[in-house]
Design a protein around this motif. Structure first.
Motif, PDB file in Angstrom:
ATOM      1  N   ALA A  43       0.831  -1.205   0.000  1.00  0.00           N
ATOM      2  CA  ALA A  43       0.000   0.000   0.000  1.00  0.00           C
ATOM      3  C   ALA A  43       0.864   1.254   0.000  1.00  0.00           C
ATOM      4  O   ALA A  43       0.562   2.239  -0.689  1.00  0.00           O
ATOM      5  N   ALA A  44       1.945   1.238   0.773  1.00  0.00           N
ATOM      6  CA  ALA A  44       2.831   2.403   0.837  1.00  0.00           C
ATOM      7  C   ALA A  44       3.510   2.659  -0.505  1.00  0.00           C
ATOM      8  O   ALA A  44       3.615   3.808  -0.959  1.00  0.00           O
ATOM      9  N   GLY A  55       8.117  -2.481   6.912  1.00  0.00           N
ATOM     10  CA  GLY A  55       9.488  -2.900   7.189  1.00  0.00           C
ATOM     11  C   GLY A  55      10.485  -2.308   6.213  1.00  0.00           C
ATOM     12  O   GLY A  55      10.253  -2.293   5.002  1.00  0.00           O
ATOM     13  N   GLU A  56      11.585  -1.797   6.728  1.00  0.00           N
ATOM     14  CA  GLU A  56      12.709  -1.287   5.944  1.00  0.00           C
ATOM     15  C   GLU A  56      12.276  -0.338   4.829  1.00  0.00           C
ATOM     16  O   GLU A  56      12.475  -0.614   3.640  1.00  0.00           O
ATOM     17  N   LEU A  95      12.814   0.169   0.276  1.00  0.00           N
ATOM     18  CA  LEU A  95      11.723   0.278  -0.677  1.00  0.00           C
ATOM     19  C   LEU A  95      11.705   1.632  -1.387  1.00  0.00           C
ATOM     20  O   LEU A  95      10.853   1.878  -2.244  1.00  0.00           O
ATOM     21  N   GLY A  96      12.628   2.516  -1.020  1.00  0.00           N
ATOM     22  CA  GLY A  96      12.694   3.826  -1.651  1.00  0.00           C
ATOM     23  C   GLY A  96      11.633   4.792  -1.174  1.00  0.00           C
ATOM     24  O   GLY A  96      11.346   5.796  -1.846  1.00  0.00           O
ATOM     25  N   LEU A  97      11.054   4.536  -0.001  1.00  0.00           N
ATOM     26  CA  LEU A  97       9.980   5.391   0.503  1.00  0.00           C
ATOM     27  C   LEU A  97      10.503   6.606   1.251  1.00  0.00           C
ATOM     28  O   LEU A  97       9.862   7.662   1.253  1.00  0.00           O
ATOM     29  N   VAL A  98      11.641   6.454   1.919  1.00  0.00           N
ATOM     30  CA  VAL A  98      12.229   7.550   2.684  1.00  0.00           C
ATOM     31  C   VAL A  98      13.734   7.580   2.442  1.00  0.00           C
ATOM     32  O   VAL A  98      14.336   6.573   2.066  1.00  0.00           O
ATOM     33  N   ASP A  99      14.325   8.758   2.682  1.00  0.00           N
ATOM     34  CA  ASP A  99      15.780   8.876   2.555  1.00  0.00           C
ATOM     35  C   ASP A  99      16.473   8.210   3.737  1.00  0.00           C
ATOM     36  O   ASP A  99      17.369   7.375   3.558  1.00  0.00           O
ATOM     37  N   THR A 100      16.075   8.597   4.935  1.00  0.00           N
ATOM     38  CA  THR A 100      16.563   7.977   6.171  1.00  0.00           C
ATOM     39  C   THR A 100      15.406   7.953   7.156  1.00  0.00           C
ATOM     40  O   THR A 100      14.402   8.651   6.967  1.00  0.00           O
ATOM     41  N   LEU A 101      15.554   7.170   8.216  1.00  0.00           N
ATOM     42  CA  LEU A 101      14.494   7.121   9.219  1.00  0.00           C
ATOM     43  C   LEU A 101      14.390   8.447   9.976  1.00  0.00           C
ATOM     44  O   LEU A 101      13.297   8.927  10.271  1.00  0.00           O
ATOM     45  N   PRO A 151      13.080  11.653   6.743  1.00  0.00           N
ATOM     46  CA  PRO A 151      12.455  10.976   5.592  1.00  0.00           C
ATOM     47  C   PRO A 151      12.654  11.696   4.267  1.00  0.00           C
ATOM     48  O   PRO A 151      12.850  11.062   3.237  1.00  0.00           O
ATOM     49  N   GLY A 152      12.574  13.021   4.285  1.00  0.00           N
ATOM     50  CA  GLY A 152      12.954  13.788   3.109  1.00  0.00           C
ATOM     51  C   GLY A 152      11.931  13.946   2.009  1.00  0.00           C
ATOM     52  O   GLY A 152      12.169  14.659   1.043  1.00  0.00           O
ATOM     53  N   GLY A 153      10.769  13.306   2.111  1.00  0.00           N
ATOM     54  CA  GLY A 153       9.767  13.432   1.055  1.00  0.00           C
ATOM     55  C   GLY A 153       8.385  13.607   1.637  1.00  0.00           C
ATOM     56  O   GLY A 153       8.192  14.340   2.608  1.00  0.00           O
TER      57      GLY A 153
END
Length: 324
Positions: free
Chosen positions: A103-104, A122-123, A127-133, A136-138
């Motif tokens: 879904a994400a 997870g991780e 998956l290219g969803l965020v830059d870092t925890l 997140p950057g986006g």
């Protein structure tokens, strides 16, 4: 039962420069979209969402008063997720809640502007969803499940419970995280001199065939990878006489033998926190992703007895809940 707090906050959010915090108290009706690849119809699926909704209410976000929640479910049919994400985005939600990696990923591909809250993904960096925890950057933030760590631990628990099991089936779906997580499972299994057999059921209709394949390949234990809840799995495992470990506690009420994973109810509550912060003006780019730090192990002795199995004391000593 020992209850533990699961979530640690990695940072502090900053205000969204162009949002007005006063909106929420000025009669604004917020719209939240929620997409789940599974089903909303079972108690195990509904309970975490109820925790999410209850926490929203505690934060002053009440359905029918100042918030509308539009929900969609794919009922295990992964091919529908992308179109359901588009359908929800067409409603112009203020926040999009994405439950599961699939879904994400679908929501992230469909929009770069609407804030997305991951629910236990997870991780997310892989998956290219965020830059870092921490940053997140986006337009995506939310909660992670530390699935890499839980995969290794799941294999270790299953091996400790059934050391004679040398061929472990790993039940997978079309979840985009599964191929990478299977590699982690395989590495840990190799260290324990255990062979893991990947078995895939992309939809609920494929589960019976998957269990037939496990029997054909001589599997003597089963690891059910973290995914949407498919309620038929515990009964199929029982019919196949396969001792199984499930990587989420939602299966505990369905007769699962062993469950190990982060509390989805607690993740649901923390997801509500993210929705509240975003509606009040926080930027997803600057709102750190949260991770669970402690996981729960549930052991069902009723199921063990029905299978003619005993659970070693070393495993029982680790259990947070024992069903007798």
């Amino acid at each position: 039962m020992r209850r533990r707090e699961l979530i640690v906050v990695l940072g502090v959010a900053v205000a969204w420069p162009f949002a007005a915090c006063a909106q929420q108290s000025s009669g604004k009706l917020w719209r939240v979209a929620a997409l789940y690849p599974g089903s909303w119809d079972t108690p195990s699926d509904q309970a975490p969402f109820d925790a999410f909704r209850d926490e929203l209410q505690k934060l002053g976000l009440i359905e029918g008063k100042n918030i509308v929640i539009d929900r969609r479910a794919a009922y295990g049919h992964s091919e529908r997720i992308a179109s359901l994400a588009e359908e929800l985005l067409a409603l112009q939600p203020d926040v999009f809640v994405a439950i599961s990696p699939a879904a994400a990923v679908a929501a992230h591909r469909a929009t770069s502007t609407i804030p997305i809250v991951m629910w236990g993904v997870g991780e997310p960096m892989a998956l290219g969803l965020v830059d870092t925890l921490a940053h997140p950057g986006g337009n995506v933030t939310g909660t992670s499940t530390m699935s890499d760590e839980s995969c290794a631990k799941s294999v270790e628990i299953l091996h400790a419970a059934f050391p004679a099991a040398k061929r472990i089936a790993v039940l997978m779906s079309s979840n985009p995280s599964h191929p990478r997580l299977f590699d982690l499972v395989k590495t840990t299994a190799g260290m324990l001199s255990v062979r893991v057999i990947p078995v895939k059921a992309e939809t609920p209709n494929g589960l019976k065939h998957a269990f037939a394949e496990m029997q054909e390949k001589g599997c003597d234990a089963l690891l059910v990878m973290i995914d949407v809840v498919r309620p038929a799995i515990p009964s199929l495992a029982a019919e196949s006489r396969l001792p199984a470990l499930y990587q989420q506690g939602a299966f505990a009420g369905s007769g699962a033998l062993l469950c190990y994973g982060a509390s989805q109810k607690q993740i649901g509550r923390r997801t509500a926190y993210f929705v509240d912060r975003l509606l009040k003006g926080a930027r997803p780019a600057d709102l750190p992703v949260e991770q669970p730090v402690v996981f729960e192990l549930t052991v069902n002795l009723k199921t063990a007895a029905a299978l003619g199995l005993s659970i070693p004391d070393v495993v029982l000593a680790q259990a947070d809940q024992v069903i007798e």
